[in-house]
Design an enzyme around this catalytic site. Structure first.
Site, short mmCIF file in Angstrom:
data_model
loop_
_atom_site.label_atom_id
_atom_site.label_comp_id
_atom_site.label_asym_id
_atom_site.label_seq_id
_atom_site.Cartn_x
_atom_site.Cartn_y
_atom_site.Cartn_z
N ASP A 18 0.83 -1.21 0.00
CA ASP A 18 0.00 0.00 0.00
C ASP A 18 0.86 1.26 0.00
O ASP A 18 1.96 1.27 0.55
CB ASP A 18 -0.92 -0.03 1.23
CG ASP A 18 -2.09 0.94 1.09
OD1 ASP A 18 -2.44 1.32 -0.05
OD2 ASP A 18 -2.66 1.33 2.12
N HIS A 35 2.23 3.37 -9.14
CA HIS A 35 2.05 1.94 -9.40
C HIS A 35 3.23 1.39 -10.20
O HIS A 35 3.69 0.27 -9.94
CB HIS A 35 0.73 1.68 -10.15
CG HIS A 35 -0.48 2.09 -9.34
ND1 HIS A 35 -0.63 1.75 -8.02
CD2 HIS A 35 -1.58 2.82 -9.67
CE1 HIS A 35 -1.77 2.24 -7.56
NE2 HIS A 35 -2.37 2.90 -8.55
N LEU A 129 10.67 -20.68 -4.23
CA LEU A 129 9.69 -19.75 -3.64
C LEU A 129 8.35 -19.96 -4.31
O LEU A 129 8.28 -20.09 -5.53
CB LEU A 129 10.15 -18.29 -3.86
CG LEU A 129 9.17 -17.20 -3.37
CD1 LEU A 129 9.14 -17.14 -1.85
CD2 LEU A 129 9.57 -15.82 -3.91
#
Ligand code: IPE
Ligand code: IPE
Ligand code: MG
Length: 236
Positions: A18, A35, A129
Site C-alpha cells: 500500500d 504503481h 519460492l
C-alpha cells in the site's frame, strides 16, 4: 497442526502493498507513476524473500474493491500486471519461483487471463519460492466460494481449500487494517506495519520485518513451555 513454539524454517509472508498513490502525489506525479514504481519494489522483494527464509510469499496486488477506482487507474494497474507477468515469467523460471494467481479470474480481460495461464504453466515446477499474487481478490469471497465447494465442510477442509496459514503479515503505507485480505489464513499471523510507502520499501525493510517476526513468541493460545534457560532463570 502448528508445531507450537518452534519457529518454522520457511515461513509464509503476506504483504499488503500500500501507498503507491500517496508516494506519487507527494512528488507531483500521477498515481499511475506510483504503481509503476511499485512494480519495481515487487521485483526487489521477490528477489530478497528466499534468502530471508520465506518459502511462500503472497502479495496483494488488486482487491475486488479496487474496481471502485476510476477506470483509467484500473486500466493502468491491469496493464502493469500484464507487463509484470510477461517480463518476470522467464526470471521466475530461472530462479525456481512458482507463480500462482489467487482471486477471481472471470472479470479480468482475456489477454490477462491468458498471460496468467502461461505464467502459471511455465513456473509450475519452481521450488525455491511459491509466489502468490492476489488479483481481484476478496478474502470474504474466497471463504464463501471455498465453503460452497468443500464437502464435508470442516475447519481442516476449508483451510485446505483456501491456502497456507500466514505467519507474517506486513502492510506498508501506514494504515493498520486488513482490507479484506486473507482473513481466515491470518488467524494467528504476526502483524508488522510499516509507515514506508510501497515504492520505497526495500530488502532491508523486509529483513527487519522477518527479524521482528523471529523475535516474537507465538503461543497459539497455549502457555509457553519453559525452555531450559528460562527454567534455570526461574530457580535462581
Ligand atoms: C496500493 O497503493 C496499490 C493498490 C491498491 C492497487 P494505493 O494505490 O492504494 O496507494 P494509496 O494508498 O492511495 O497511497
Ligand atoms: C488494499 O489497499 C489493496 C491492495 C493493496 C491491493 P487499499 O488501498 O485498496 O485499501 P484501503 O482502501 O485503504 O482499505
Ligand atoms: Mg491504498
Amino acid at each position: 497442526m502448528h508445531s507450537n513454539f518452534v519457529q518454522q524454517s520457511t515461513l509464509h509472508a503476506a504483504i499488503i502493498m500500500d501507498g503507491n498513490g500517496r508516494w506519487a502525489l507527494a512528488r507531483g506525479l500521477p498515481r499511475a507513476a506510483g504503481h509503476r514504481a511499485g512494480v519495481e519494489t515487487v521485483s526487489r522483494i521477490v528477489e530478497a524473500a528466499p534468502e530471508l527464509g520465506i518459502g511462500v510469499l503472497t502479495l496483494f496486488a488488486f482487491s475486488s474493491d479496487n474496481w471502485r477506482r476510476p477506470s483509467p487507474e484500473v486500466d493502468a494497474l491491469m496493464a502493469l500486471l500484464w507487463v509484470y507477468l510477461a517480463k518476470e515469467t522467464p526470471r521466475c523460471v530461472e530462479n525456481g519461483i512458482r507463480m500462482e494467481i489467487i482471486g477471481r479470474r472471470d472479470r479480468l480481460e482475456e489477454s490477462l487471463r491468458r498471460a496468467i495461464q502461461r505464467t502459471e504453466a511455465a513456473t509450475a515446477h519452481g521450488r525455491r519460492l511459491h509466489l502468490r499474487m492476489a488479483i481481484d481478490y476478496s478474502a470474504r469471497a474466497a471463504i464463501l466460494a471455498a465453503a460452497q465447494e468443500t464437502t464435508p465442510l470442516s475447519r481442516e477442509s476449508l483451510s485446505g481449500a483456501l491456502g497456507p496459514p500466514v505467519d507474517l503479515l506486513i502492510r506498508t503505507g501506514g494504515e493498520q487494517r486488513l482490507s479484506d485480505f486473507l482473513l481466515w489464513e491470518c488467524a494467528y499471523a504476526e502483524f508488522v506495519f510499516s509507515r514506508r510507502m510501497w515504492p520505497e520499501y526495500g530488502a532491508d525493510d523486509l529483513a527487519w520485518a522477518v527479524r521482528e517476526f523471529r523475535g516474537r513468541q507465538r503461543r497459539f493460545g497455549a502457555v509457553p513451555q519453559p525452555t531450559a534457560k528460562s527454567h534455570d532463570a526461574w530457580l535462581e
